[in-house]
Design a protein around this motif. Structure first.
Motif, PDB file in Angstrom:
ATOM      1  N   TRP A 323      -0.070   2.437   4.033  1.00  0.00           N
ATOM      2  CA  TRP A 323      -0.718   3.565   3.947  1.00  0.00           C
ATOM      3  C   TRP A 323      -2.250   3.111   3.230  1.00  0.00           C
ATOM      4  CZ3 TRP A 323       2.682   8.102   1.424  1.00  0.00           C
ATOM      5  CH2 TRP A 323       3.734   8.441   2.331  1.00  0.00           C
ATOM      6  N   ILE A 324      -2.363   2.159   2.659  1.00  0.00           N
ATOM      7  CA  ILE A 324      -3.833   1.868   2.346  1.00  0.00           C
ATOM      8  C   ILE A 324      -4.641   1.777   3.745  1.00  0.00           C
ATOM      9  CG2 ILE A 324      -5.248   0.190   1.508  1.00  0.00           C
ATOM     10  CD1 ILE A 324      -2.875  -0.723  -0.367  1.00  0.00           C
ATOM     11  N   GLU A 325      -4.399   1.088   4.614  1.00  0.00           N
ATOM     12  CA  GLU A 325      -4.901   1.277   6.074  1.00  0.00           C
ATOM     13  C   GLU A 325      -4.985   2.285   6.469  1.00  0.00           C
ATOM     14  OE1 GLU A 325      -5.027  -1.649  10.109  1.00  0.00           O
ATOM     15  OE2 GLU A 325      -3.813  -2.189   8.374  1.00  0.00           O
ATOM     16  N   LEU A 326      -3.825   2.970   6.823  1.00  0.00           N
ATOM     17  CA  LEU A 326      -3.592   4.279   7.516  1.00  0.00           C
ATOM     18  C   LEU A 326      -4.469   5.485   6.952  1.00  0.00           C
ATOM     19  CD1 LEU A 326      -1.994   5.851   9.489  1.00  0.00           C
ATOM     20  CD2 LEU A 326      -0.397   6.436   7.767  1.00  0.00           C
ATOM     21  N   PHE A 327      -4.687   5.401   5.703  1.00  0.00           N
ATOM     22  CA  PHE A 327      -5.500   6.357   5.055  1.00  0.00           C
ATOM     23  C   PHE A 327      -6.722   5.972   4.733  1.00  0.00           C
ATOM     24  CE2 PHE A 327      -1.304   8.042   2.934  1.00  0.00           C
ATOM     25  CZ  PHE A 327      -0.871   8.630   4.339  1.00  0.00           C
ATOM     26  N   ASP A 328      -7.086   4.688   5.217  1.00  0.00           N
ATOM     27  CA  ASP A 328      -8.630   4.233   5.350  1.00  0.00           C
ATOM     28  C   ASP A 328      -9.022   4.262   3.802  1.00  0.00           C
ATOM     29  OD1 ASP A 328     -10.961   3.150   6.535  1.00  0.00           O
ATOM     30  OD2 ASP A 328     -11.751   5.048   6.717  1.00  0.00           O
ATOM     31  N   LEU A 329      -8.435   3.855   2.791  1.00  0.00           N
ATOM     32  CA  LEU A 329      -8.606   3.958   1.395  1.00  0.00           C
ATOM     33  C   LEU A 329      -9.266   2.648   0.957  1.00  0.00           C
ATOM     34  CD1 LEU A 329      -4.888   4.552   0.149  1.00  0.00           C
ATOM     35  CD2 LEU A 329      -6.819   6.378   0.547  1.00  0.00           C
TER      36      LEU A 329
END
Length: 463
Positions: A323-329
């Motif tokens: 999710w860190i990559e998916l949500f562009d965090l």
């Protein structure tokens, strides 16, 4: 674990790990416990003050009567008073209209020392001050008492952004709805409370809690009884809802009208908050208050929560690294936008403004759930994934009890189905593995038998 500090002999400050998750019920329980803890601390502080007075050979003590502090001493007889034993002195309790709280205790100690000096010098006389002609507390306006309430509240605890947040959210923010110019008498206060709409029972119950503590602090004879409402069902999102919700932000941004140029990228800022809340299960304020963006943009996958946040310093871990990559965090440009938006708003007002803006954006994008629902979703997912409760609770920065209460309260039918399905599937997989082991053992034994036969044949052939 409780740590108690006594400041200047009469101020007691208690620090403990918070057990409220910020939910309505958690907050109300916390306020009720806080009231009990304050009473215990006050009793300790009162005993310490009297011990100091005794050690100084003072002939005056401080006693609590019906929510007020009195000076107790043996004094010359009041005008027109008599002592049935024929003495010209008598023990009196003198009311100075000082409420029984930490702030009042400081004043009472000063008055006790002053009276002790007069007695020691044999200069005491019954002036209007000691005869009780001071203005009664009930003659003051609600606003006058409310202005003093802040001094009283922080006289018993350390003042920092955590304690200020609690006071302004749960006390001042609630009590400001009352007419400041009305006399602070029970009839007026009760009338205004009754006029609060019953359409918002949770707000009215919150008001009753704050009002009862306020009245008790100033010895106003009023107790409001209002039943705690049942909590509304929460829409705790699952993984697919959260992932779909991420794309709703950009859709909203393209559809909205009248967007000002300087605010054109705000949706990106709040989408980043959304992703962080979903990934790490933090409280919103844990993203706002002194964020360590240098740590965040390094190779670390943890989010550092500042020590001045509700439950102190910790490093939060994600449940899903993806999710860190998916949500562009970790996007530096996005993080810079977030940093510029927060812009050092590190006081109570700033935290309130940021929290209100976040909730407003969740409503505008029409996600169907609130920022705190993402925190509850993290707790539930951790349970479904089999994360040990202690590890999950520590990661969220609350107690094991609060963690258990959270996922049990909002677990829901669908999550129970998932939990049971996972457990059954796990048992089925274990059974399949057992059967596979039995089968492999049988095949292994068959191969051993064949090998033994081959070795016998080979030996005969060599002979």
């Amino acid at each position: 674990m409780l740590k108690t500090k006594l400041h200047k002999g009469y101020q007691a400050s208690t620090v403990k790990t918070a057990t409220t998750d910020g939910t309505y019920i958690g907050t109300m329980k916390h306020l009720e416990k806080q009231a009990v803890n304050t009473e215990i601390q006050f009793d300790i502080a009162l005993k310490e003050v009297n011990a100091r007075l005794k050690a100084a050979n003072s002939r005056v003590a401080i006693v609590q009567v019906a929510g007020s502090l009195y000076l107790q001493a043996t004094l010359p007889l009041k005008p027109h008073d008599i002592n049935t034993k024929g003495k010209n002195t008598k023990q009196y309790k003198i009311s100075l209209n000082i409420p029984a709280n930490f702030y009042g205790l400081k004043t009472a100690e000063e008055e006790a020392n002053e009276l002790a000096k007069l007695i020691a010098r044999q200069q005491f006389t019954w002036t209007s001050k000691y005869l009780g002609n001071k203005q009664e507390q009930g003659e003051k306006t609600f606003g006058e008492l409310l202005d003093n309430y802040e001094k009283i509240y922080f006289s018993s605890r350390q003042r920092n952004i955590k304690s200020e947040g609690t006071f302004f959210k749960n006390y001042l923010g609630v009590l400001n709805q009352f007419d400041r110019n009305m006399l602070a008498i029970p009839e007026n206060i009760k009338r205004q409370f009754d006029n609060i709409s019953n359409d918002t029972p949770s707000w009215k119950h919150r008001t009753s809690i704050a009002l009862n503590l306020f009245c008790k602090e100033f010895n106003i004879p009023l107790v409001i009884k209002f039943k705690r409402p049942k909590p509304k069902p929460r829409q705790v999102p699952d993984e697919s809802m959260i992932e779909d919700g991420f794309y709703q932000w950009e859709k909203y941004a393209h559809k909205r009208r009248n967007k000002r140029r300087e605010q054109a990228d705000y949706w990106i800022v709040f989408r980043w908050f959304y992703g962080m809340l979903a990934t790490y299960g933090c409280r919103p304020r844990e993203l706002f208050l002194y964020p360590d963006f240098q740590h965040w943009l390094s190779e670390n996958k943890t989010w550092k929560v500042h020590e001045l946040c509700k439950t102190g310093e910790r490093e939060a871990l994600p449940l899903y690294d993806s999710w860190i990559e998916l949500f562009d965090l970790k996007n530096p440009q996005v993080v810079k936008l977030v940093q510029d938006y927060i812009n050092g708003r590190d006081d109570t007002k700033g935290m309130h403004t940021l929290s209100a803006a976040l909730s407003d954006w969740f409503n505008k994008v029409d996600l169907g759930f609130s920022p705190y629902d993402l925190r509850h979703a993290w707790a539930i997912r951790a349970h479904l994934m089999g994360i040990p409760i202690k590890a999950a609770a520590d990661n969220l920065g609350h107690s094991v009890q609060q963690h258990t209460d959270t996922y049990q309260r909002w677990f829901g039918l669908e999550n129970r189905k998932k939990a049971i399905s996972h457990a059954v599937k796990k048992q089925d997989e274990l059974q399949e593995l057992r059967e596979e082991i039995v089968k492999l053992k049988a095949e292994n034994q068959e191969l051993r038998n064949l090998l033994d036969k081959y070795q016998i044949i080979q030996t005969l052939h060599n002979n």
